[in-house]
Design a protein around this motif. Structure first.
Motif, PDB file in Angstrom:
ATOM      1  N   PRO A 195      20.203  -3.868  52.126  1.00  0.00           N
ATOM      2  CA  PRO A 195      21.431  -4.663  51.997  1.00  0.00           C
ATOM      3  C   PRO A 195      22.635  -3.859  51.523  1.00  0.00           C
ATOM      4  CG  PRO A 195      19.891  -5.143  50.204  1.00  0.00           C
ATOM      5  CD  PRO A 195      19.154  -4.288  51.185  1.00  0.00           C
ATOM      6  N   VAL A 196      22.403  -2.617  51.066  1.00  0.00           N
ATOM      7  CA  VAL A 196      23.521  -1.790  50.594  1.00  0.00           C
ATOM      8  C   VAL A 196      24.367  -1.313  51.771  1.00  0.00           C
ATOM      9  CG1 VAL A 196      24.160   0.262  49.287  1.00  0.00           C
ATOM     10  CG2 VAL A 196      22.178  -1.096  48.588  1.00  0.00           C
ATOM     11  N   GLY A 197      23.713  -0.781  52.791  1.00  0.00           N
ATOM     12  CA  GLY A 197      24.421  -0.385  53.998  1.00  0.00           C
ATOM     13  C   GLY A 197      25.555   0.583  53.744  1.00  0.00           C
ATOM     14  N   LYS A 198      26.700   0.272  54.322  1.00  0.00           N
ATOM     15  CA  LYS A 198      27.844   1.184  54.259  1.00  0.00           C
ATOM     16  C   LYS A 198      28.379   1.355  52.844  1.00  0.00           C
ATOM     17  CE  LYS A 198      31.296  -2.380  55.359  1.00  0.00           C
ATOM     18  NZ  LYS A 198      30.342  -3.483  55.073  1.00  0.00           N
ATOM     19  N   GLN A 199      27.963   0.498  51.917  1.00  0.00           N
ATOM     20  CA  GLN A 199      28.402   0.601  50.523  1.00  0.00           C
ATOM     21  C   GLN A 199      27.576   1.616  49.739  1.00  0.00           C
ATOM     22  OE1 GLN A 199      26.836  -0.856  47.478  1.00  0.00           O
ATOM     23  NE2 GLN A 199      28.577  -0.289  46.196  1.00  0.00           N
ATOM     24  N   TYR A 200      26.540   2.169  50.339  1.00  0.00           N
ATOM     25  CA  TYR A 200      25.645   3.118  49.675  1.00  0.00           C
ATOM     26  C   TYR A 200      26.478   4.192  48.968  1.00  0.00           C
ATOM     27  CZ  TYR A 200      21.711   6.464  49.348  1.00  0.00           C
ATOM     28  OH  TYR A 200      20.745   7.340  48.925  1.00  0.00           O
ATOM     29  N   PRO A 201      26.398   4.288  47.642  1.00  0.00           N
ATOM     30  CA  PRO A 201      27.306   5.183  46.902  1.00  0.00           C
ATOM     31  C   PRO A 201      27.336   6.624  47.390  1.00  0.00           C
ATOM     32  CG  PRO A 201      26.277   3.650  45.385  1.00  0.00           C
ATOM     33  CD  PRO A 201      25.613   3.431  46.723  1.00  0.00           C
ATOM     34  N   PRO A 202      26.188   7.279  47.672  1.00  0.00           N
ATOM     35  CA  PRO A 202      26.294   8.655  48.182  1.00  0.00           C
ATOM     36  C   PRO A 202      27.072   8.746  49.495  1.00  0.00           C
ATOM     37  CG  PRO A 202      24.073   8.246  47.385  1.00  0.00           C
ATOM     38  CD  PRO A 202      24.777   6.914  47.405  1.00  0.00           C
ATOM     39  N   LYS A 203      27.005   7.696  50.306  1.00  0.00           N
ATOM     40  CA  LYS A 203      27.766   7.710  51.552  1.00  0.00           C
ATOM     41  C   LYS A 203      29.253   7.545  51.261  1.00  0.00           C
ATOM     42  CE  LYS A 203      27.805   5.717  56.201  1.00  0.00           C
ATOM     43  NZ  LYS A 203      27.552   4.514  57.026  1.00  0.00           N
ATOM     44  N   GLN A 204      29.590   6.672  50.314  1.00  0.00           N
ATOM     45  CA  GLN A 204      30.994   6.537  49.924  1.00  0.00           C
ATOM     46  C   GLN A 204      31.536   7.857  49.392  1.00  0.00           C
ATOM     47  OE1 GLN A 204      32.570   3.024  47.895  1.00  0.00           O
ATOM     48  NE2 GLN A 204      30.463   2.240  47.747  1.00  0.00           N
ATOM     49  N   LEU A 205      30.767   8.507  48.534  1.00  0.00           N
ATOM     50  CA  LEU A 205      31.235   9.767  47.951  1.00  0.00           C
ATOM     51  C   LEU A 205      31.461  10.823  49.028  1.00  0.00           C
ATOM     52  CD1 LEU A 205      28.992   9.891  44.759  1.00  0.00           C
ATOM     53  CD2 LEU A 205      31.490   9.651  44.824  1.00  0.00           C
ATOM     54  N   ARG A 206      30.593  10.849  50.030  1.00  0.00           N
ATOM     55  CA  ARG A 206      30.757  11.798  51.132  1.00  0.00           C
ATOM     56  C   ARG A 206      32.056  11.516  51.881  1.00  0.00           C
ATOM     57  NH1 ARG A 206      26.298  10.652  53.535  1.00  0.00           N
ATOM     58  NH2 ARG A 206      26.923   9.711  55.518  1.00  0.00           N
ATOM     59  N   CYS A 207      32.293  10.254  52.206  1.00  0.00           N
ATOM     60  CA  CYS A 207      33.511   9.903  52.944  1.00  0.00           C
ATOM     61  C   CYS A 207      34.760  10.187  52.117  1.00  0.00           C
ATOM     62  CB  CYS A 207      33.471   8.423  53.339  1.00  0.00           C
ATOM     63  SG  CYS A 207      32.206   8.014  54.564  1.00  0.00           S
ATOM     64  N   ILE A 208      34.691   9.893  50.831  1.00  0.00           N
ATOM     65  CA  ILE A 208      35.830  10.160  49.942  1.00  0.00           C
ATOM     66  C   ILE A 208      36.137  11.653  49.916  1.00  0.00           C
ATOM     67  CG2 ILE A 208      36.557  10.155  47.526  1.00  0.00           C
ATOM     68  CD1 ILE A 208      34.926   7.505  47.245  1.00  0.00           C
ATOM     69  N   ASN A 209      35.098  12.469  49.766  1.00  0.00           N
ATOM     70  CA  ASN A 209      35.301  13.913  49.706  1.00  0.00           C
ATOM     71  C   ASN A 209      35.850  14.464  51.009  1.00  0.00           C
ATOM     72  OD1 ASN A 209      34.126  15.997  47.407  1.00  0.00           O
ATOM     73  ND2 ASN A 209      33.506  13.852  47.100  1.00  0.00           N
ATOM     74  N   LEU A 210      35.413  13.923  52.121  1.00  0.00           N
ATOM     75  CA  LEU A 210      35.943  14.381  53.404  1.00  0.00           C
ATOM     76  C   LEU A 210      37.419  14.034  53.525  1.00  0.00           C
ATOM     77  CD1 LEU A 210      32.909  13.320  55.646  1.00  0.00           C
ATOM     78  CD2 LEU A 210      33.575  15.662  55.061  1.00  0.00           C
ATOM     79  N   ALA A 211      37.783  12.804  53.136  1.00  0.00           N
ATOM     80  CA  ALA A 211      39.190  12.394  53.216  1.00  0.00           C
ATOM     81  C   ALA A 211      40.057  13.223  52.281  1.00  0.00           C
ATOM     82  CB  ALA A 211      39.312  10.906  52.884  1.00  0.00           C
ATOM     83  N   LYS A 212      39.554  13.542  51.099  1.00  0.00           N
ATOM     84  CA  LYS A 212      40.331  14.343  50.146  1.00  0.00           C
ATOM     85  C   LYS A 212      40.516  15.778  50.624  1.00  0.00           C
ATOM     86  CE  LYS A 212      39.480  11.715  45.903  1.00  0.00           C
ATOM     87  NZ  LYS A 212      38.936  11.729  44.518  1.00  0.00           N
ATOM     88  N   ARG A 213      39.685  16.196  51.570  1.00  0.00           N
ATOM     89  CA  ARG A 213      39.838  17.515  52.171  1.00  0.00           C
ATOM     90  C   ARG A 213      40.670  17.466  53.447  1.00  0.00           C
ATOM     91  NH1 ARG A 213      35.139  17.830  49.265  1.00  0.00           N
ATOM     92  NH2 ARG A 213      34.659  19.881  48.339  1.00  0.00           N
ATOM     93  N   GLY A 214      41.293  16.319  53.712  1.00  0.00           N
ATOM     94  CA  GLY A 214      42.210  16.214  54.840  1.00  0.00           C
ATOM     95  C   GLY A 214      41.572  15.785  56.144  1.00  0.00           C
ATOM     96  N   MET A 215      40.362  15.256  56.090  1.00  0.00           N
ATOM     97  CA  MET A 215      39.664  14.848  57.311  1.00  0.00           C
ATOM     98  C   MET A 215      39.610  13.330  57.437  1.00  0.00           C
ATOM     99  SD  MET A 215      36.480  17.574  57.297  1.00  0.00           S
ATOM    100  CE  MET A 215      36.430  17.892  55.533  1.00  0.00           C
ATOM    101  N   LEU A 216      39.376  12.867  58.659  1.00  0.00           N
ATOM    102  CA  LEU A 216      39.127  11.459  58.919  1.00  0.00           C
ATOM    103  C   LEU A 216      37.623  11.209  58.801  1.00  0.00           C
ATOM    104  CD1 LEU A 216      41.392  11.116  62.070  1.00  0.00           C
ATOM    105  CD2 LEU A 216      41.862  10.095  59.830  1.00  0.00           C
ATOM    106  N   ALA A 217      37.255  10.180  58.072  1.00  0.00           N
ATOM    107  CA  ALA A 217      35.840   9.866  57.882  1.00  0.00           C
ATOM    108  C   ALA A 217      35.616   8.404  58.242  1.00  0.00           C
ATOM    109  CB  ALA A 217      35.413  10.130  56.443  1.00  0.00           C
ATOM    110  N   LEU A 218      34.810   8.177  59.256  1.00  0.00           N
ATOM    111  CA  LEU A 218      34.503   6.816  59.688  1.00  0.00           C
ATOM    112  C   LEU A 218      33.113   6.444  59.186  1.00  0.00           C
ATOM    113  CD1 LEU A 218      35.242   4.275  61.275  1.00  0.00           C
ATOM    114  CD2 LEU A 218      34.297   5.371  63.329  1.00  0.00           C
TER     115      LEU A 218
END
Length: 678
Positions: A160-183
């Motif tokens: 039920p966690v799905g896309k909210q899975y914290p390690p996945k959020q952290l990965r997307c956040i780090n990619l965006a902070k490095r100037g990338m698009l993360a879907l």
């Protein structure tokens, strides 16, 4: 001889059924005293626990394709292109699923929410196929100019966690902070899509209807990649895919089959089919072992098909789920390293083994391995690129904050299968003219044999033990079928035995003492058989996962069972000098014996069906999953025919239903001309 519709009215049908019930009741008192004796004889161990597993392992391993060596990069590129086309056309978009590939779908952008320092989160939803909506989140840098790398983040079995899975959020956040698009996209069966109809074991309901159950999985990720590439700031030369577990499986499948992916990082997500057959926790869900995939490729081939694109294979040394690095990684490297070397790009294939914590994870060590890979290949000229994780724990959002509104109803595996089944099977009713009816039967039999992959199997019988109790002689048999399967059978005969009944039950032969006593009281000798995956032949490990793997290597568990029953009937008929009556106990065995009788003529005198289904559609209407009844979801069977068509193939031999359901009576109405005269 067939009777006409006018001669065979529904009241007469019901009378016949009632007579069948009455006959069973009359003999019940005779059978009761023998139940205990027969139960003891039927439970005798014949093959044990280990042999069925060893045989199914050998059966699938002989059929898994092995990775070959190639002389030049050009030769391998041509082979890889051929394999991509074959997998997409013949596996992913097979049957009715082909229409979904080119169907018009849409993307809808919803609200934008605050992310954290330097990025925002845009909510969206898109259609994987018409009517099936997938929620997604785009992590976008606040300041963005020109073309930048983009990363598709797929998630695994996060429940039920799905896309909210914290390690996945952290990965997307780090990619965006490095100037990338993360879907960040949701996976069917997880997060917001963790509804019963999306359960992965229900994808096989589509297979029964002749539509690839794999297609929604693939379209989920493909449409996400389409969306990412459509964005104004995406650099199409720098597009990565990554994910954990089931996300790792999605990563290898999408990356191997879609060359728009320019960097791939599957994390603890897959292993070779050879590995899975021996490491039971790797067997995987239905989508990982789809029908016939292993007739074309193993996961070793898919890994090699990534060459020469940058690839990082991440595994965990103490994985508590599956795919441990020690056994999962070496076969993949053995297959892929030579192909990368053909392109003089050996350094583009990398691997990372996580030891701390070493369990099933995409935690900071594994994420930093991804960032290093991205830095080396997407930012090779950036000396200041830092692969260390940017601490962002306080920016993790709740599931409610990340919720994406979805239309209702939303199509899922179950609703799609029910919709497809309404127009099935795709077969005309049998024609009344004898010559045309003969052609119809021949054509259907030929098609049916191909659908279930039937064989004209042979039996070598070995007597194991003989016992006599209370006027009953029992012989325990091992029946070796095609040198592949050893089946246990018990033959029971009393002093009145004049004819033979071959009994198959959903619960195995140990459960048929009552029916056996009744049949013996009626003058039958009884041979109680456990076909593959049933009773004593049932697998104690992976009881439904191994049958799914059997289908992945190109065979059909239902066809194997029906061929075995038909072969056992031929053996019994030869042994006792006359055709046998097949008796089924339970809805699944009813399908097995009807199919066996439809495929075999001379050795089978007729059928007696207890608690039988009236239609294959009942598997969908009862919402069975492949874990409930793995053989029932034979690819394309409902598209080919239904049970009433099998009854037509069995006629003019008698088919007797004991305690028939209303569905049985309704389905047989109008088909009475194919019942025998009485």
């Amino acid at each position: 001889m067939f009777v006409t519709r006018a001669q065979w009215a529904i009241p007469r049908f019901r009378t016949l059924v009632m007579l069948a019930i009455a006959a069973g009741a009359a003999s019940a008192s005779l059978a009761a005293d023998a139940d205990d004796v027969l139960a003891a004889l039927l439970k005798h161990e014949i093959v044990g626990d280990e042999l069925p597993l060893a045989e199914v392992q050998r059966f699938v391993e002989r059929r898994i394709p092995k990775m070959q060596t190639w002389a030049t990069a050009q030769e391998w590129q041509a082979e890889a292109a051929r394999l991509r086309r074959a997998v997409l056309d013949n596996i992913v978009f097979r049957g009715a699923a082909a229409a979904w590939r080119d169907a018009a779908t849409s993307v809808e952008w919803l609200e934008t929410i605050e992310g954290g320092p330097g990025y925002r989160i845009k909510k969206l939803r898109y259609q994987a196929l018409p009517g099936m909506w997938i929620p997604g989140l785009l992590y976008e840098p606040e300041k963005i100019a020109g073309r930048v790398p983009a990363v598709l983040n797929v998630n695994g079995h996060a429940g039920p966690v799905g896309k909210q899975y914290p390690p996945k959020q952290l990965r997307c956040i780090n990619l965006a902070k490095r100037g990338m698009l993360a879907l960040n996209i949701e996976w069917v069966g997880m997060g917001q899509l963790s509804t019963g109809g999306f359960a992965h074991a229900r994808m096989n309901q589509l297979d029964l209807c002749g539509a690839s159950g794999l297609a929604p999985f693939y379209l989920n990720m493909k449409r996400g990649l389409d969306l990412l590439l459509s964005l104004e700031h995406t650099d199409p030369q720098r597009v990565a895919v990554t994910g954990l577990s089931g996300g790792g499986w999605q990563t290898i499948v999408l990356s191997a089959l879609d060359t728009r992916v320019s960097l791939s990082n599957p994390v603890a997500g897959y292993s070779s089919f050879f590995t899975r057959a021996r490491q039971f926790k790797d067997l995987g869900d239905s989508e990982q072992t789809p029908n016939d995939l292993a007739t074309l490729v193993d996961y070793t081939h898919l890994t090699a098909m990534l060459a020469p694109r940058p690839t990082l294979l991440t595994y965990n040394s103490k994985d508590n789920c599956c795919f441990e690095s020690g056994y999962a990684l070496p076969p993949l490297l053995d297959a892929a390293q030579p192909t990368f070397a053909l392109f003089d790009r050996a350094a583009s294939l990398r691997w990372h083994v996580n030891d701390d914590p070493g369990t099933h994870n995409f935690d900071v060590d594994n994420r930093q391995a991804l960032y290093r890979m991205i830095g080396d290949f997407f930012f090779p000229d950036r000396a200041d690129f830092d692969a260390r994780e940017i601490a962002s724990d306080d920016e993790i959002k709740t599931a409610e904050q990340l919720d994406v509104a979805l239309p209702t109803p939303n199509q899922d595996f179950h609703s799609l299968a029910l919709a497809l089944s309404r127009d099935l099977p795709r077969i005309d009713d049998p024609p009344p003219a004898p010559a045309a009816a003969t052609r119809w039967r021949a054509e259907l039999t030929s098609r049916l044999r191909k659908v279930v992959r039937a064989k004209d199997s042979t039996v070598t019988a070995t007597e194991v033990e003989r016992d006599s109790r209370a006027d009953v002689t029992a012989i325990q048999w091992r029946l070796l079928v095609d040198a592949d399967w050893t089946l246990p059978a018990v033959e029971l005969a009393g002093p009145r035995a004049q004819r033979t009944a071959l009994v198959v039950a959903d619960g195995g032969r140990a459960t048929v003492a009552g029916p056996a006593a009744r049949l013996m009281a009626d003058g039958y000798r009884v041979i109680a058989l456990d076909p593959a995956f049933v009773g004593e032949a049932r697998l104690r490990v992976g009881p439904w996962l191994f049958p799914v793997l059997v289908a992945a290597v190109g065979e059909r568990p239902l066809g194997i069972q029906a061929s075995q029953i038909a072969a056992a009937a031929r053996w019994a008929a030869e042994r006792h000098g006359g055709p046998v009556t097949l008796v089924s106990i339970g809805p699944r065995s009813g399908v097995r014996v009807q199919l066996a009788a439809a495929l075999e003529g001379d050795a089978i005198a007729g059928l007696e069906l207890h608690d039988a289904l009236g239609s294959l559609k009942e598997a969908l209407e009862r919402d069975w999953t492949v874990s409930d009844a793995p053989e029932m979801f034979c690819f394309g069977l409902l598209e080919c025919c239904d049970l009433r068509h099998l009854a037509a193939l069995v006629s003019p031999r008698p088919v007797r239903f004991v305690n028939p359901s209303e569905r049985v009576q309704r389905e047989l109405q109008g088909w009475a001309e194919w019942s025998p005269a009485n």
